[in-house]
Design a protein around this motif. Structure first.
Motif, mmCIF file in Angstrom:
data_model
loop_
_atom_site.group_PDB
_atom_site.id
_atom_site.type_symbol
_atom_site.label_atom_id
_atom_site.label_comp_id
_atom_site.label_asym_id
_atom_site.label_seq_id
_atom_site.Cartn_x
_atom_site.Cartn_y
_atom_site.Cartn_z
ATOM 1 N N ALA A 119 44.274 49.876 36.854
ATOM 2 C CA ALA A 119 45.541 50.374 37.419
ATOM 3 C C ALA A 119 46.712 50.022 36.508
ATOM 4 O O ALA A 119 47.511 50.893 36.144
ATOM 5 N N ALA A 120 46.775 48.774 36.079
ATOM 6 C CA ALA A 120 47.890 48.335 35.219
ATOM 7 C C ALA A 120 47.832 49.049 33.872
ATOM 8 O O ALA A 120 48.854 49.459 33.322
ATOM 9 N N LEU A 121 46.615 49.243 33.374
ATOM 10 C CA LEU A 121 46.466 49.932 32.081
ATOM 11 C C LEU A 121 47.036 51.339 32.170
ATOM 12 O O LEU A 121 47.832 51.779 31.338
ATOM 13 N N VAL A 122 46.647 52.053 33.233
ATOM 14 C CA VAL A 122 47.106 53.440 33.393
ATOM 15 C C VAL A 122 48.607 53.461 33.652
ATOM 16 O O VAL A 122 49.341 54.310 33.107
ATOM 17 N N ALA A 123 49.091 52.512 34.438
ATOM 18 C CA ALA A 123 50.532 52.440 34.715
ATOM 19 C C ALA A 123 51.302 52.236 33.416
ATOM 20 O O ALA A 123 52.280 52.924 33.131
ATOM 21 N N ASP A 124 50.824 51.313 32.581
ATOM 22 C CA ASP A 124 51.507 51.047 31.293
ATOM 23 C C ASP A 124 51.439 52.258 30.361
ATOM 24 O O ASP A 124 52.403 52.576 29.671
ATOM 25 N N ALA A 125 50.276 52.929 30.397
ATOM 26 C CA ALA A 125 50.100 54.085 29.499
ATOM 27 C C ALA A 125 50.916 55.279 29.974
ATOM 28 O O ALA A 125 51.239 56.196 29.220
ATOM 29 N N GLY A 126 51.229 55.289 31.288
ATOM 30 C CA GLY A 126 51.996 56.426 31.830
ATOM 31 C C GLY A 126 51.214 57.732 31.761
ATOM 32 O O GLY A 126 51.786 58.826 31.658
#
Ligand SMILES: Nc1nc2ncc(COP(=O)(O)OP(=O)(O)O)nc2c(=O)[nH]1
Length: 269
Positions: A119-126
């Motif tokens: 989740a955090a990875l995708v959030a950071d990647a946008g």
């Protein structure tokens, strides 16, 4: 994720054991050639997976998944720099490497349950994120799947997972939902989900349908060979489109592209 019209994800399984095309595209060059063919046939994106999630399948190691997926992403983008590439993985490490190699979409069949870092990875990647419903895990999901109300339970699961993704910082505009046809569902469950797809569309996120070549279609049409289940797949694409799905994950791009073009022409008012 949502473009003007329906979008097709061409399936590229870089695995030895995918249910319909396992072993066909293990070699990066062969994979890149197949991707090029699907792009020429009108695929809007290529969905690349390094681990089969067919019923009864076993996970592969993180290293093996990375080894399969990243070289293929690089080979595709070298030949087609503007190609949209989606990575079909539940591992944050694979998604991270795929995004670094140029993938733009994460397709997580566990809806962020497979890796707490995702989740955090995708959030950071946008980047766009596909959240799919699966009952249990591939190894055992088809062993007598049971629901009180499959449509309600799948809908509520997807709503909860979308809330979880958004709470973790994923932009709501980047979330798409997928009922997970064939992932812990009987024939009747799959048909109920297709018949009532509006219940999931009604959650307000783009809906992706991944019925391509799946076993339930063979049950209906009597088509034993998965590779031959093109016409049944096309039927689900048109039915899904008419009920509000806008994203379609298919092996046979041209057939589904042409069917969608006709459906769009009829319904585009
Ligand atoms: N979002 C989404 N992803 C998916 N990934 C794999 C498969 C299974 O199909 P396939 O990739 O053709 O087979 P295998 O899992 O054996 O590689 N189905 C879906 C699906 O329905 N939706």
């Amino acid at each position: 994720m949502q473009g003007p019209g329906p979008a097709l994800f061409g399936i590229l399984n870089v695995t030895p054991d995918s249910f319909s095309d396992g072993g066909d595209f293990l070699d990066p060059e062969a994979a890149a050639r197949h991707a090029a063919g699907m792009l020429e046939e009108g695929a809007d994106a290529i969905d690349i997976g390094g681990e089969s999630t067919r019923p009864g399948s076993d996970p592969v190691t993180e290293e093996e998944e990375l080894r399969r997926v990243v070289p293929v992403i690089r080979a595709i983008l070298q030949a087609h720099p503007d190609a949209g590439v989606s990575v079909d993985t539940y591992r944050a490490s694979t998604a991270e490497a795929a995004l670094e190699a140029g993938a733009r979409i994460v397709n997580d069949v566990t809806a962020l349950r497979g890796d707490r870092r995702m989740a955090a990875l995708v959030a950071d990647a946008g980047c766009p994120l596909i959240l799919m419903h699966m009952l249990g895990e591939p190894k055992t999901m088809q062993k007598e799947p049971r629901y009180d109300d499959v449509v309600r339970e799948v809908r509520d699961f997807l709503a909860r997972r979308a809330d979880h993704a958004i709470a973790a910082g994923v932009d709501a505009e980047n979330v798409a939902l997928d009922p997970g046809i064939g992932f812990g569902k009987t024939l009747e469950h799959n048909l109920a989900l297709l018949r009532n797809l509006e219940a999931i569309v009604g959650l307000g996120f783009p809906v992706l349908l991944g019925a391509s070549r799946k076993r339930f279609l063979g049950r209906i049409t009597g088509t034993e060979e998965a590779k031959d289940r093109v016409f049944g797949t096309v039927a689900t694409t048109v039915l899904g489109y008419e009920r509000g799905a806008t994203l379609f994950r298919v092996h046979d791009v041209r057939a589904n592209r042409e069917a969608l073009a006709v459906a769009e022409a009829v319904w585009r008012v």
